[in-house]
Design an enzyme around this catalytic site. Structure first.
Site, mmCIF file in Angstrom:
data_model
loop_
_atom_site.group_PDB
_atom_site.id
_atom_site.type_symbol
_atom_site.label_atom_id
_atom_site.label_comp_id
_atom_site.label_asym_id
_atom_site.label_seq_id
_atom_site.Cartn_x
_atom_site.Cartn_y
_atom_site.Cartn_z
ATOM 1 C CE LYS A 76 -3.855 1.869 2.843
ATOM 2 N NZ LYS A 76 -4.640 1.613 4.077
ATOM 3 C CB SER A 200 -8.114 3.267 3.248
ATOM 4 O OG SER A 200 -7.197 2.717 4.178
ATOM 5 C CB SER A 224 -8.033 0.166 6.077
ATOM 6 O OG SER A 224 -8.670 1.395 6.274
#
Lengths: 537, 546
Positions: A76, A200, A224
């Site tokens: 990420k 996310s 997330s």
């Protein structure tokens, strides 16, 4: 090949039937095919190829660095990667090339894994859809699922119009059709008719789901990782807080952020955990004693297991499909001889509101460093230092980030501190107490839905603002972060619409092995389809 | 004593003496004597200053509080900056154990209670030399609290402090925190230049109780703190390099009234400036209050060129620091013998008792020893303990000749040797008169082989390069003390004979003329007579003659 698990590929690398270079090239091809899904912010294909070649040399010399040597991984874009842009999906860090790598990045690299790139995310991890990134939203690969498309064709009028206008296959069977498909996808995006990836850490989930990577790291602060794992049909595992170093993870809420793992099997989760977990001198909140490396057993039994079903998770808004999946899996446990009983976590319902205070406070504090002086975006305007700060921060952050900063600073004002921050901390204690109580009463794992249902469409998702969405989406996942306990989302079945549904398992602090063993048993029972959302049509 | 009513009236009339007197005299019949009222009024007019200090002491450690970068003062700009010090995203603080030990040690030296669990907080404000936008400090639960510093206020140059006075000031707390970087404002080019070398260096913030009432007390406290920190080596206390910086909180009020509004003078970097700034601030408060003004709670800086304090404009607005617990550092745990975990090695955790046992002899204890065991005056003890080199010299002298009386040694050291050094502008460490030879001089004095006058001359001679042993010098110059009473008698008789005017004036009741007679004898005897004996004989002579 691309939908094999990392362990399966690793075996083929060892016996020579595959090379890391093959694997990496195929992953690169996959990420090209799935480009429209916008999983990646940055590709590191060139360095990946050379690292794969190195891995091949090691493996053929019989000296692999680990069982994941040569296996593609993705990070990420909030994990610092030395010399590789780390943007957090924000304008503020669009030009940020960290001078160092996060501990998890270093550890995975040190064990021979091959970094494929940096994945898309909501700006500074604030969101639950991966739709609030300056690089545009990530899309759920299951938007292409035939069953979903067929269902959708039967939907309301405007969708039908759009659908009929795009008389094509949404799959990407070969590169010859690529050009055409991209155009189609343009149309698709114009109409906002696609499913969100969840967030996310949506980019990482999509990367694993599409075969662009075998393992991907995300960060899980309120769900997330588990949320997009559920929507994208992969495993998403948040280890116990303190098990994995946060050094180099650009923080959202320091006291809840957990570097977390996406994979296509529980064994892969365990293999990745073994590499990243353990004390790190650079992160004082990592534990020294509690972690012992483990691998998961192959002979699985849940006979002595006590599974708790928290009644509070039977919440209004839970979809019928999810409810069915939940009871089906509870029955699986029951039939296999586990003790399944209802338990109560009375305070978990306050988790979200409590989180919104604590998150805003830490955000306000953590974001204070983005002033354009040492790194990151710096505004052109600024008649004084403070004017420069103001302009830089206004330009650099989206309104979600700015909103949380404002709220956090308000909560932290001397006159409000007791009213909000201290109260929220107290509620957090009560939530953690709920879990302690349940686990000390003999319950080993808790079984809950991960999300309310399957992935919502972008159109419906953006119908509400980010804050509202975050509060809705994280209801089932957030409490685990409050207590620090480990939790994993396991894909169990497809919904009516042909979309993945994930269930969540939670265990007591540092009972990660028990949690993953239980998840592995569940994995073996549900036979979740190995469906390729990119090419299967 | 003033009655409450009287006090109230005074205040309402703003010290208008005449009116007050008349009013009180008529209105309050039980206040009988007029002078009593005046006395009360005078007392009420006596402003009392209340002073508390916040002292920032940089911890002597090779690396910073939360990062591994170096801490040397004179290094190249922005050359001691770890990623954490520049607040690069994703970096985390890692507490430096050495700094915690220094904090505990200092807490113990200041008689504090050590908190076995202390916590770190973030204090937020935006400033270019604070890269993270917050400082990590210990606001709620500091490493040490509730201590005391004992010291002596003594300054011969200050009329109120010519007699040494013991004092004790409370230490409210001692907290560990990060230093900030430095900003350099380039006014011409409208630039601010930032140097982060200092950013993140460990500080101990030591907060005293507002127990002081004048600048000399504050200065004495800072001096004592310097001695303590240097003795335990937790801070080098170089105020000129900013290793020790003092903020002074000053307010004034009248006895019996609530405390006044305070102002804070920040970053005082010499003991002299501490005293000057406080004096200026007290005078300023008086001036404002007496002209009917109001003191505003503000932060000021001291301009050493003008000797005045000036308001710091950028901190004018009241800051809300939005304190928050530092989430990246678990609570700091220290132990003592009673609870030191058996699972830990002694190097893995901090043991208060181990550190306490390692405390060296502290300045107050040293002074106590000098005064009570060695018989020195308090002033001499202060002088010795304040100067390591002097102390070393003193000890070497006594070591060379253990039979010497410490008081005699210190007296010769302070009057004769220090005078020579002062004149030559040399430090005691540069003195090439060896302690061994100095001891020989003292031995001669103690054996009454020479007089104090001769001692002075002898020291001067040797200080200026005479290499002969003192006994030989005395031989050469015939500086033996005259012990033959008849010889002294002769000198005295001559003095009386040659100075009839002085004798007359002395007899008329002007004692200062007596010194002229003593001087005469001293001159004639080349300083080799004992002034006490001379005085005795002279007095006898004068009374006989009459």
């Amino acid at each position: 090949m691309v939908l094999l698990t990392a362990r399966e590929v690793a075996l083929r690398l060892r016996n020579g039937s595959l090379s890391s270079t093959d694997v990496v090239s195929q992953c690169i091809e996959r990420s090209r095919l799935a480009r429209v899904l916008n999983a990646f912010i940055t590709h590191t294909h060139e360095s990946a190829m050379s690292r794969a070649a190195e891995a091949d040399r090691r493996i053929s010399a019989g000296q692999p660095l680990s069982q994941l040597d040569g296996i593609p991984v993705a990070f990420k874009d909030n994990f610092c990667t030395k010399g590789v842009k780390t943007s957090c999906g924000s304008r503020m860090l669009r030009n940020f090339y960290p001078p160092y790598s996060a501990t998890v990045v270093q550890r995975l690299a040190g064990k021979g894994t091959v970094m494929m790139g940096k994945t898309n995310m909501d700006e500074f991890a604030m969101g639950s859809g991966s739709v609030d990134s300056i690089y545009g939203p990530s899309r759920n690969p299951w938007s292409r699922s035939v069953r979903y498309r067929e269902r959708r064709l039967g939907d309301a009028e405007p969708l039908r119009v759009q659908a009929t206008s795009g008389q094509v296959s949404y799959s990407l069977p070969s590169s010859t059709e690529k050009q055409k498909t991209c155009e189609d996808d343009e149309t698709l995006s114009d109409e906002d008719d696609w499913l969100i990836a969840g967030g996310s850490s949506g980019g990482s989930a999509v990367a694993v789901a599409t075969g662009a990577s075998f393992i991907a790291l995300g960060s899980d602060t309120g769900g997330s990782v588990r949320n997009p794992a559920s929507y994208c049909g992969v495993f998403g595992y948040k280890p116990t807080y303190g098990l994995v170093s946060r050094h180099g993870l650009i923080p959202l809420v320091n006291s809840m952020d957990a570097p977390s793992i996406f994979a296509r099997s529980t064994d892969d989760l365990a293999a990745a955990l073994e590499i990243v977990a353990g004390h790190d001198i650079r992160d004082s909140t990592t534990v020294r004693e509690q972690y012992k490396p483990f691998s998961l057993p192959d002979d699985l039994s849940v006979k002595d297991l006590h599974v708790g079903i928290p009644t509070e998770y039977h919440a209004p808004g839970l979809s019928q499909g999810m409810l069915d999946a939940w009871s089906w899996v509870a029955d699986l446990f029951d039939n296999a001889g586990a003790k399944v009983s209802r338990v109560s976590l009375p305070h978990t319902q306050y988790s979200i509101v409590c989180y919104s205070v604590l998150c805003a406070c830490e955000v306000a504090s953590n974001m204070a460093r983005y002033d354009g002086i040492q790194f990151g975006h710096r505004s052109e305007q600024g008649s004084s230092t403070h004017a420069l700060y103001a302009a830089t921060r206004h330009e650099g952050f989206n309104d979600v980030v700015r909103g949380r900063i404002f709220a956090g600073n308000y909560f932290l004002l001397k006159r409000n501190y007791e009213k909000y921050f201290v109260k929220a901390q107290q509620v957090r204690q009560l939530i953690a107490e709920d879990y302690r109580h349940v686990f000390s009463s003999g319950v080993n794992v808790l079984l809950t839905p991960t999300t309310f249902g399957d992935a919502p469409s972008y159109r419906s998702f953006i119908g509400a603002d980010n804050r509202t969405r975050s509060m809705q989406e994280d209801v089932f996942t957030q409490p685990a972060n409050m207590a620090g306990i480990p939790a994993v989302s396991v894909p169990v079945m497809l919904s009516e619409r042909g979309l993945p549904l994930g269930l969540q398992l939670m265990a007591d602090n540092f009972h990660d092995k028990q949690l993953l063993t239980c998840a592995k048993w569940l994995e073996s029972q549900v036979n979740f389809p190995r469906f390729d959302p990119v090419t299967d049509s | 004593m003033a009655t409450p009513i009287a006090t109230k009236t005074f205040r309402s009339l703003k010290h208008n003496f005449l009116k007050i007197n008349n009013l009180l005299y008529t209105r309050i019949p039980f206040c009988k004597k007029k002078h009593q009222i005046i006395e009360t009024a005078k007392q009420a007019d006596q402003w009392q200053a209340v002073i508390g200090l916040e002292i920032h002491a940089q911890i002597n450690s090779a690396s910073k509080l939360f990062s591994g970068s170096g801490t040397s003062f004179s290094s190249v700009v922005n050359n001691q900056v770890a990623l954490f010090d520049a607040a690069i995203p994703g970096t985390l603080p890692v507490l430096n154990k050495k700094c915690v030990e220094a904090g505990v040690l200092t807490g113990l030296a200041l008689n504090c209670s050590i908190n076995k669990v202390s916590k770190f907080d973030r204090k937020h404000y935006f400033y270019a030399d604070l890269p993270a936008g917050y400082q990590i400090t210990q606001q709620r639960q500091p490493i040490a609290h509730n201590g005391r510093i004992n010291f002596t206020v003594f300054n011969p140059a200050s009329p109120k402090h010519t007699i040494p006075r013991d004092m004790s000031v409370g230490i409210i707390q001692l907290q560990l925190e990060q230093d900030s970087g430095k900003s350099l404002h380039d006014e011409d080019n409208q630039h601010t230049l930032v140097d982060l070398n200092r950013a993140g260096i460990a500080l101990m913030e030591i907060v005293t109780a507002p127990d002081m009432s004048d600048s000399e007390e504050a200065a004495a406290l800072v001096k004592e703190l310097q001695l303590v920190l240097q003795a335990i080596d937790t801070c080098n206390c170089k105020m000129e390099e900013g290793s020790l910086r003092v903020d002074a909180n000053v307010s004034i009020h009248r006895p019996g009234e609530p405390l006044g509004v305070r102002t804070e003078v920040k970053n005082l970097n010499s003991i002299r400036f501490v005293a000057k700034a406080i004096n200026y601030e007290i005078a300023e408060h008086k001036r404002i209050l007496e002209s009917g003004g109001v003191i505003v709670n503000e932060t000021k800086s001291f301009d050493f060129k003008t000797g005045k304090t000036v308001s710091m404009r950028d901190k004018e607005m009241k800051q809300d620091y939005r304190f928050m617990p530092e989430p990246n550092l678990p609570p700091l745990r220290v132990y003592d013998n009673s609870d030191f975990p058996t699972t830990k090695k002694s190097s893995q955790a901090i043991n208060i008792d181990t550190l306490r046992a390692a405390l060296p002899v502290l300045p107050a204890e040293k002074r106590h020893h000098l005064v009570h065991q060695q018989g020195l005056s308090v002033a001499h003890a202060l002088m010795l303990v304040a100067d390591d080199d002097l102390m070393q010299y003193y000890n070497s002298v006594l070591a060379a000749s253990p039979h010497l009386t410490p008081k005699l040694v210190m007296s010769v050291l302070a009057t004769d040797l220090l005078a020579c050094l002062y004149k030559a502008k040399l430090a005691i460490s540069d003195c090439y008169l060896l302690p061994r030879l100095f001891a020989e001089v003292c031995s001669l004095l103690q054996a009454e082989a020479i007089t104090t006058t001769t001692t002075t001359k002898l020291i001067q001679l040797m200080f200026n390069g005479e290499t002969l042993p003192p006994a030989d010098i005395i031989e050469n110059y015939e500086w033996h003390k005259i012990t033959d009473r008849a010889e002294i008698q002769r000198h005295c008789e001559e003095a009386v004979e040659r100075n009839p005017k002085a004798v007359r004036k002395y007899r008329e009741g002007k004692p200062r003329y007596f010194t002229k007679l003593v001087y005469h004898v001293q001159t004639k005897s080349n300083g080799c007579t004992d002034p006490l004996v001379v005085t005795e004989i002279l007095k006898k002579l004068i009374s006989e003659v009459s």
